[in-house]
Design an enzyme around this catalytic site. Structure first.
Site, PDB file in Angstrom:
ATOM      1  N   ASP A  67       0.812  -1.214   0.000  1.00  0.00           N
ATOM      2  CA  ASP A  67       0.000   0.000   0.000  1.00  0.00           C
ATOM      3  C   ASP A  67       0.849   1.270   0.000  1.00  0.00           C
ATOM      4  O   ASP A  67       2.073   1.211   0.158  1.00  0.00           O
ATOM      5  CB  ASP A  67      -0.953   0.002   1.213  1.00  0.00           C
ATOM      6  CG  ASP A  67      -0.266  -0.433   2.509  1.00  0.00           C
ATOM      7  OD1 ASP A  67       0.983  -0.443   2.552  1.00  0.00           O
ATOM      8  OD2 ASP A  67      -0.969  -0.769   3.466  1.00  0.00           O
ATOM      9  N   ASP A 136      -7.153  -2.652  14.560  1.00  0.00           N
ATOM     10  CA  ASP A 136      -8.546  -3.037  14.280  1.00  0.00           C
ATOM     11  C   ASP A 136      -8.624  -4.292  13.408  1.00  0.00           C
ATOM     12  O   ASP A 136      -9.677  -4.629  12.889  1.00  0.00           O
ATOM     13  CB  ASP A 136      -9.298  -1.872  13.613  1.00  0.00           C
ATOM     14  CG  ASP A 136      -8.665  -1.434  12.290  1.00  0.00           C
ATOM     15  OD1 ASP A 136      -7.684  -2.080  11.841  1.00  0.00           O
ATOM     16  OD2 ASP A 136      -9.136  -0.451  11.692  1.00  0.00           O
ATOM     17  N   HIS A 138      -6.958  -4.887  10.538  1.00  0.00           N
ATOM     18  CA  HIS A 138      -6.828  -4.735   9.089  1.00  0.00           C
ATOM     19  C   HIS A 138      -5.491  -5.270   8.574  1.00  0.00           C
ATOM     20  O   HIS A 138      -4.492  -5.262   9.298  1.00  0.00           O
ATOM     21  CB  HIS A 138      -7.052  -3.284   8.635  1.00  0.00           C
ATOM     22  CG  HIS A 138      -5.974  -2.318   8.979  1.00  0.00           C
ATOM     23  ND1 HIS A 138      -6.189  -1.186   9.731  1.00  0.00           N
ATOM     24  CD2 HIS A 138      -4.656  -2.277   8.656  1.00  0.00           C
ATOM     25  CE1 HIS A 138      -5.069  -0.504   9.845  1.00  0.00           C
ATOM     26  NE2 HIS A 138      -4.118  -1.144   9.206  1.00  0.00           N
ATOM     27  N   GLU A 143      -9.554  -1.712   5.624  1.00  0.00           N
ATOM     28  CA  GLU A 143     -10.207  -1.354   6.874  1.00  0.00           C
ATOM     29  C   GLU A 143     -11.469  -2.194   7.089  1.00  0.00           C
ATOM     30  O   GLU A 143     -11.984  -2.800   6.143  1.00  0.00           O
ATOM     31  CB  GLU A 143     -10.572   0.137   6.831  1.00  0.00           C
ATOM     32  CG  GLU A 143      -9.360   1.060   6.730  1.00  0.00           C
ATOM     33  CD  GLU A 143      -8.573   1.164   8.033  1.00  0.00           C
ATOM     34  OE1 GLU A 143      -8.523   0.191   8.805  1.00  0.00           O
ATOM     35  OE2 GLU A 143      -7.993   2.248   8.273  1.00  0.00           O
TER      36      GLU A 143
END
Ligand code: GLP
Length: 266
Positions: A67, A136, A138, A143
């Protein structure tokens, strides 16, 4: 999913490096999927050491990063391209032309994302994808709520991720809100995934990934559907796993089997 619990982040890095180095030795033209963040830093340091001291040869390796932040130039110190150059690429003998990081300043992100996917396919697919994990749950920047079949595309970051990543920026207001990221579907096509996690702040995400239901709310949980995932975690990141003991027993049996020392009961 194979779960290896190590005593410290240093041991996680060493163990992860053995998998990457074994692949590079076995297949010198391999395609590595690489990740950024603080977690893989130890792995990169260890691989640099193996390159310098043992001649681990990256000259024919190709890499694809997961990314990149939208809007940051490759020369921006917080861009993932910059991170990779400074923490890994410039210290090994990889051919820079064979390193790929999504372009955070592409003029047409849809076309760029399609081209990135095509590039991966043209190189024969990713042999081993290194992954960190967000608090979280990811992977890359997928996400919660990302489609488990998603491909490379633009993604809006959650406020939790923006907060987590603000520590790298001088001013939290500078953290980009958008990123271009490989999708969960892209990641699942890698031949092997190596998931790394260290620290108590990752314990809940690791529990949900390994032992929770497969859900788009924890995109790393999609790795349960992949046939070859190795999670290497430290004691802190493993601290919420219900079946921790069992994972350690599996590793012990595996080692005994390899050493020819496994005793079979009557
Ligand atoms: C970012 C990256 C992820 C990485 C995560 C965790 O969100 N896009 O690929 O796994 O940060 O980073 P760290 O290893 O610093 O905790």
């Amino acid at each position: 999913m194979r779960v290896i619990v190590e005593s410290s982040p240093e041991q996680v890095a060493r163990m992860a490096a053995t998998f990457v180095a074994a692949l590079v030795r076995k297949k010198p033209t391999c395609v590595l999927g690489l990740a950024t963040g603080s977690t893989p830093l130890g792995l990169y340091r260890e691989l640099i050491r193996l390159h310098r001291e043992e001649g681990l040869d990256f000259s024919r390796v190709t890499s694809f990063n997961l990314d990149e932040y939208v809007g940051l130039a490759p020369s921006h110190p917080q861009s993932y391209r910059y991170f990779m150059q400074h923490n890994f690429f410039q210290h090994i003998n990889i051919d820079q032309r064979n390193t790929h990081v999504p372009d955070g300043r592409a003029l047409d992100f849809e076309a760029h994302a399609e081209q990135y996917e095509r590039r991966i396919k043209d190189e024969g697919g990713i042999d081993l994808q290194v992954l960190g994990i967000g608090s979280d749950g990811h992977i890359a920047f997928n996400e919660p709520g990302s489609s488990l079949g998603s491909r490379t595309r633009l993604k809006t970051l959650t406020s939790e991720t923006v907060r987590d990543n603000a520590r790298f920026f001088n001013d939290p207001a500078e953290v980009p809100r958008l990123a271009v990221t490989m999708g969960v579907g892209t990641i699942l096509e890698s031949r092997r995934c190596l998931l790394l996690a260290c620290g108590r702040h990752k314990a809940e995400a690791i529990r949900a990934t390994v032992e929770g239901p497969v859900t788009a709310q924890v995109t790393a949980s999609a790795l349960q559907l992949h046939r070859d995932v190795i999670a290497v975690v430290d004691e802190d990141a493993a601290s919420s796993l219900y079946r921790r003991e069992y994972y350690c027993e599996v590793e012990q049996s595996q080692q005994a089997l390899q050493a020819g020392k496994l005793k079979f009961g009557a």
